[in-house]
Every structure is written in C-alpha cells, then in structure tokens.
Motif scaffolding. Sequence first.
Motif, short mmCIF file in Angstrom:
data_model
loop_
_atom_site.label_atom_id
_atom_site.label_comp_id
_atom_site.label_asym_id
_atom_site.label_seq_id
_atom_site.Cartn_x
_atom_site.Cartn_y
_atom_site.Cartn_z
N ARG A 71 48.90 43.69 34.98
CA ARG A 71 49.45 43.86 36.32
C ARG A 71 50.50 44.98 36.36
NH1 ARG A 71 53.49 42.25 39.55
NH2 ARG A 71 52.89 42.04 41.73
N ALA A 72 51.32 45.08 35.32
CA ALA A 72 52.35 46.12 35.29
C ALA A 72 51.72 47.51 35.33
CB ALA A 72 53.21 45.97 34.03
N VAL A 73 50.63 47.69 34.59
CA VAL A 73 49.95 48.99 34.58
C VAL A 73 49.29 49.26 35.92
CG1 VAL A 73 48.11 50.34 33.50
CG2 VAL A 73 49.64 48.94 32.07
N MET A 74 48.63 48.25 36.49
CA MET A 74 47.96 48.43 37.78
C MET A 74 48.96 48.78 38.88
SD MET A 74 44.73 48.36 38.01
CE MET A 74 43.41 48.11 36.83
N ALA A 75 50.13 48.14 38.85
CA ALA A 75 51.15 48.44 39.86
C ALA A 75 51.56 49.91 39.77
CB ALA A 75 52.36 47.53 39.65
N ALA A 76 51.71 50.40 38.56
CA ALA A 76 52.08 51.82 38.38
C ALA A 76 50.93 52.73 38.83
CB ALA A 76 52.44 52.09 36.92
N ALA A 77 49.71 52.35 38.47
CA ALA A 77 48.55 53.20 38.80
C ALA A 77 48.29 53.26 40.30
CB ALA A 77 47.31 52.69 38.07
N SER A 78 48.79 52.26 41.03
CA SER A 78 48.61 52.25 42.47
C SER A 78 49.21 53.50 43.12
CB SER A 78 49.25 50.98 43.05
OG SER A 78 49.14 50.96 44.45
N ALA A 183 41.99 24.88 45.90
CA ALA A 183 40.94 25.78 46.39
C ALA A 183 41.47 26.75 47.43
CB ALA A 183 39.79 24.97 46.96
N LEU A 184 42.42 26.29 48.24
CA LEU A 184 42.98 27.17 49.27
C LEU A 184 43.93 28.23 48.67
CD1 LEU A 184 43.50 28.01 52.23
CD2 LEU A 184 45.25 26.21 52.36
N SER A 185 44.84 27.79 47.79
CA SER A 185 45.90 28.70 47.34
C SER A 185 45.51 29.57 46.15
CB SER A 185 47.16 27.90 47.01
OG SER A 185 46.95 27.07 45.89
N LEU A 186 44.57 29.10 45.34
CA LEU A 186 44.28 29.83 44.10
C LEU A 186 43.85 31.28 44.29
CD1 LEU A 186 42.77 27.42 41.43
CD2 LEU A 186 44.77 28.94 41.22
N PRO A 187 42.99 31.56 45.29
CA PRO A 187 42.59 32.97 45.46
C PRO A 187 43.80 33.86 45.77
CG PRO A 187 41.13 31.51 46.69
CD PRO A 187 42.26 30.66 46.20
N PHE A 188 44.81 33.31 46.43
CA PHE A 188 45.99 34.10 46.78
C PHE A 188 46.86 34.34 45.54
CE2 PHE A 188 44.35 32.45 50.66
CZ PHE A 188 44.63 33.43 51.61
N VAL A 189 47.00 33.29 44.74
CA VAL A 189 47.73 33.46 43.47
C VAL A 189 47.00 34.49 42.59
CG1 VAL A 189 48.41 32.30 41.33
CG2 VAL A 189 48.73 31.15 43.54
N GLY A 190 45.68 34.35 42.56
CA GLY A 190 44.88 35.31 41.78
C GLY A 190 45.03 36.73 42.30
N ALA A 191 45.12 36.87 43.61
CA ALA A 191 45.27 38.21 44.20
C ALA A 191 46.59 38.83 43.77
CB ALA A 191 45.19 38.14 45.72
N TRP A 192 47.65 38.02 43.68
CA TRP A 192 48.95 38.56 43.23
C TRP A 192 48.90 38.91 41.75
CZ3 TRP A 192 52.87 37.87 39.73
CH2 TRP A 192 54.04 38.61 39.98
N LEU A 193 48.30 38.01 40.96
CA LEU A 193 48.31 38.20 39.51
C LEU A 193 47.39 39.33 39.05
CD1 LEU A 193 48.24 34.48 38.24
CD2 LEU A 193 50.14 36.10 38.02
N GLU A 194 46.32 39.56 39.81
CA GLU A 194 45.29 40.50 39.33
C GLU A 194 45.02 41.61 40.34
OE1 GLU A 194 43.46 40.15 36.37
OE2 GLU A 194 43.59 38.04 35.80
N PRO A 195 46.03 42.41 40.64
CA PRO A 195 45.80 43.50 41.60
C PRO A 195 44.91 44.57 40.95
CG PRO A 195 47.92 43.80 40.55
CD PRO A 195 47.39 42.48 40.05
N ARG A 196 44.35 45.39 41.79
CA ARG A 196 43.53 46.49 41.28
C ARG A 196 43.95 47.74 42.03
NH1 ARG A 196 39.07 47.45 38.23
NH2 ARG A 196 37.86 49.17 39.04
N ALA A 197 44.43 48.73 41.31
CA ALA A 197 44.82 49.99 41.95
C ALA A 197 43.60 50.58 42.63
CB ALA A 197 45.38 50.95 40.90
N ARG A 198 43.75 51.06 43.88
CA ARG A 198 42.60 51.51 44.67
C ARG A 198 42.28 52.98 44.39
NH1 ARG A 198 40.79 47.81 48.51
NH2 ARG A 198 39.14 49.36 48.45
#
Lengths: 316, 316
Positions: A71-78, A183-198
Amino acid sequence: MKEPESSGEFERIARLKRRFHRVVPEVEIGAGDDCAVLRPNDAAIAISVDAQVEGVHFRRSWASLAVLGRRAVMAAASDLAAMGSRPIAIFSALILPKTFDDASLESLAEGFERAGDELGAPIAGGNLASGSELSITTTVIGGVGRAIRRDGAKPGDSIWVTGTIGARGLGLEVLLRDAARDALSLPFVGAWLEPRARIDAGLAIAPFATSAIDVSDGLAQDVGHLAESSGVRAVIEIERIPLASGAGELGARLGVDARRVALSSGDDYEIVFTLAADQTPPIAATHIGRIEVGSGIGAIDAGGRAVESGGYRHFG
Amino acid sequence: MKEPESSGEFERIARLKRRFHRVVPEVEIGAGDDCAVLRPNDAAIAISVDAQVEGVHFRRSWASLAVLGRRAVMAAASDLAAMGSRPIAIFSALILPKTFDDASLESLAEGFERAGDELGAPIAGGNLASGSELSITTTVIGGVGRAIRRDGAKPGDSIWVTGTIGARGLGLEVLLRDAARDALSLPFVGAWLEPRARIDAGLAIAPFATSAIDVSDGLAQDVGHLAESSGVRAVIEIERIPLASGAGELGARLGVDARRVALSSGDDYEIVFTLAADQTPPIAATHIGRIEVGSGIGAIDAGGRAVESGGYRHFG
C-alpha cells in the motif's frame, strides 16, 4: 541500498538486494552501488516522494506488513499516475524500530516486491535506518511524455474522475472503529488496504487532459488544489460523484453520510482530471463537474443549486 | 511537496515552495504538482536515498537545524559524488514531531536551501508527515555520463582517497562526549557538522576510475564493500592514510588512536577510488593501497608487514 551499522543489517540489505533484483532495460544499476543508475526511454522523468508512518497513516493490527508495504508503494505511485507517468523504479527508505525482526522485514519487502511487480518497476534502492517508530518513505521515478500538470484547467473544461470515490474513506472508518467486518464492510476495508495506482488511466488521458491530480487528501480538497493551481473555480455536482455499491448502506450503519465521506475523506488514489468541453475521456470515468472563471470550489445539486458545503475545506 | 492534513501544514508547504523555488533548465516542474518533472541533459540519471534520524544520527543540541539540515542533504549527495554524478534535484521527506514549530522548520529549510545552492540543485519536492521523532529522508537525483561503479576494481589497481580521513570521527567523538571545544577540537567538530559532498572530485575521476565508493561507514568497511563487490582483495598501507593536522594530538586527548579512528569511523564523505596501475588521479588525492587477487581487506605497515586488524570489520 545504503548500508547501516551492524552486520545483521548488512545481511538484511544483502537479502533485500537479492529479493529485489530484476533485469530491467531502463535500470542500468540497481540496488548495491552508491546510487542506482537509470537510463529512461523518455527524455523527461517524474519524481514523487511519499511517507507513511505507523500510528499516523496505518496501524500494524490492520493487516500484514506485506499488505501495508504494498500500500505504501501504491500510494506513492499514485502521484505518477496523476502526472501521466510510467513507473521505472522505486526506492524505499525504512526507519525500523530496534524490535523489528527479520520476519517482519521480509513481510514488508514482500509487499514492496508485489507493488513493484504490479507497477512494472523494480525496487532499485533505498535505505535502512533505526528509529523509534516504523516509517516507510517511498520515492517513485517514472518516464513521462506529456506531463499532466495541476495548473492547466481552463474555464469551460469538464471535470472527470476515475473509479469510485469514498469507498476507502468508509473502509478506513471501519478499521479505525474496529467495526464489524462482514459482507457489507469487507469490500470497503479491502479497498482501503489494497489500492491500485491508476497508472494506465493516467497514461491514457495524458495526451488529452488539461489538468489532473490524484485523490489522496479527499475529493474536495484535491479539486481545490487543482483549481487553486489553475487559477479557476471548480464546481462539483454532488450527486454525480460515483459511489461504490453499498456505500450508502455502510454509511448509514456507521452514522455518516457516504456522499460527504466521498467529498472529504482521502486515500482514494483515483484520478480527477479536466478535459476541454468538446472532449470525452478515452477511459471509463465519471463526469462530475465543470471549471468556471473564479476561485475556490463549489458544490451544486442536480438542479444547479448551491449546496451546503460544510465538511470539506474551502479554497476561496 | 505533497500535502498533509492541517491547514497549518498547507501554509508550511506553501512557504517551503516559495523558499525552494528556482528557475533551473533541467527542472521542468518543481515542487507543487503531483510530481516534479526533470529533463536531464544526460541520458542516464543516478539516484540515492539517505535518512537521518534524530537521536540516532544526530542530536539537536549539537548545532542549529540549519546546519543539521544542510548536513543531511550533503550526506545524501555524497553518494552522487562517488558515482561521478552531477546533482540535478533534491527531494526532502520530513517526519516532524507535533511540537516541531514553524521557526524550527524554517531553520531546517534554510539548511536544505544552502545545501541545494552549494550543490547547484534545487529542492524540487518532498513530503511532510507527522510522527514521534524528527527524521530527514533525502532523495538526490543527478545526471551521469560514465558512472563509477563499485564493482570495477582489478588486481594491480592502486587505491586512492580524497581529503583527509578520520577527522569527522574524532569530531563526532567530541560531540558525543560533550568534550571541550577549543582551538584543537573545534576544526574536527566543524568537519563533522559541515561536510561537503565531493561532487567535483567525483566528476574529475569519472572518466578514469575503475571503481569508487564514498567513505560514509568507515574507510575499512567501505573499502571492504568495494573489494567484495569487485571480487578482489584490497590492501591498505595504514601509515599512508591521510589524517588531518592535529588528529594525533586530539586522539591522544580523547584516549583513542587517530589512525584506528580513521579506519573504523564513518561520516568522512570523502571518495575512495581505484585506478589502473599506470594512472595518476587528475585531482589531489592520496595513494593508500593496492588491489590484489583474493578477497577481503588487509592492512600493512610501511615495510609491507601485515598489521593487527582489530577495530575494523573483515570481509573475508
């Protein structure tokens, strides 16, 4: 990698060098010399630095160090993505507490490696130092043809955003409150934990966009930066902001307004960009507003009426 | 500069941007966008990252933050020097304690600015984050023609070093012990506090040197790295190591052997390099040894006899 004091540290560095070793045409000398040497295919290069500090930007209880390292690398690559730049090499400077063991470092390194492989850019160097708290400072270097500046938006331009906005803010809220992960919250937690630089989106819009910025501080704030740099006013049509499925429901459970979270929370790592009025984007993106003469940012409803703007920062 | 949370932080960033603003041909976009954009005159670029942590690498009681800030940048730039690279741009990522006030940040920034001006490279970006301890992570980018690698030393090569070695180690010893600062000790303290990356020396030897490394961990250790990378043995003639005037006397006062300090202490930021046997360096430098077939490093006296090697690390 630069060498610190102890022989244990030298062994750690040697292991990291082996893990990160890649044969890549544009990386002439990788980790292991005084400097890395790059020979970029492009005449210009883009550079950005981003730091993540334990207890400030993340908690170790939230995920494995591999996930947090990636995540730290992806945040920078963003930031490269928002510039229309293609990653070439990544440098990771770590400050490690004395108690940080080899297994933890291996896990962190696994995350850096995964991010590097996803971005197509090796970890080409860095630094190890000791300190009282874990911090990860990432320098990313990319090649760039036409750089998408922050200051090029013109009155009449349309404002667009990639992906969905606010999901990471809701996910962070779940993590901070240690709320139920289901089931409701996990995709959101996953979205925070696993961003992808666009990165791909940035490269696709680079020839056309009049300006761009990544959504890292929060949509309103980042659009505010863009407007301020460009010397224009940005007007966002609140109801057009693309929310993730389930955002309203999760917001209701957490007692927050999902649309307000989308405006004010950060960590989305999507790209907001502007196009001349007659252009449409070459990628999937949502039209969320327009650039006007003036300064600051404004929010309107579908009928064009100004809406109350509490909850996000003003810039004029 | 990347933006952190509070509006106080935005103002700090804005002030830093103004202070660091320079019009430089190779820096197309400086601080203020998602990334800096460089357009180097050379086809290849060198990159290095170095971190300095308060309480580990320096104490704030030792000098003004301007001096410590300048030193952090110079320490990072020393790696460019050892590569034969010319600085183009500097990036400074700071982790600041909550109590770090504006005046302190201004002082630190003054030091970065001074280092940048001395190096002929602007501060083109960075990051501000908060944390529990002050750390300064510097990324330096330079242009490079022929890079001087660490792994090119060949048996028969001579070993040379710029400047004097060990003075900074003695100066650090004075600082650590809070020993008397007088006519004898002050130049050594000054040498530690105010290093200068040997950029000009690195550029001068770049066409000729078979290998080079900067002396940051200690002469024996750094020559050991060079020997290990090159797959050779390095033999240093102890009595040829150039000491600063007064080193013996200050060492005697501190109860340490100045020559041993020169071998084992770090922070010299001089360049040790190798030349083919028939070459002499184009700059002032001292011939301190030779490269042989084998591995590790050895120390000999003027008569060629191996000397006891305690006090520095072995590499084979």
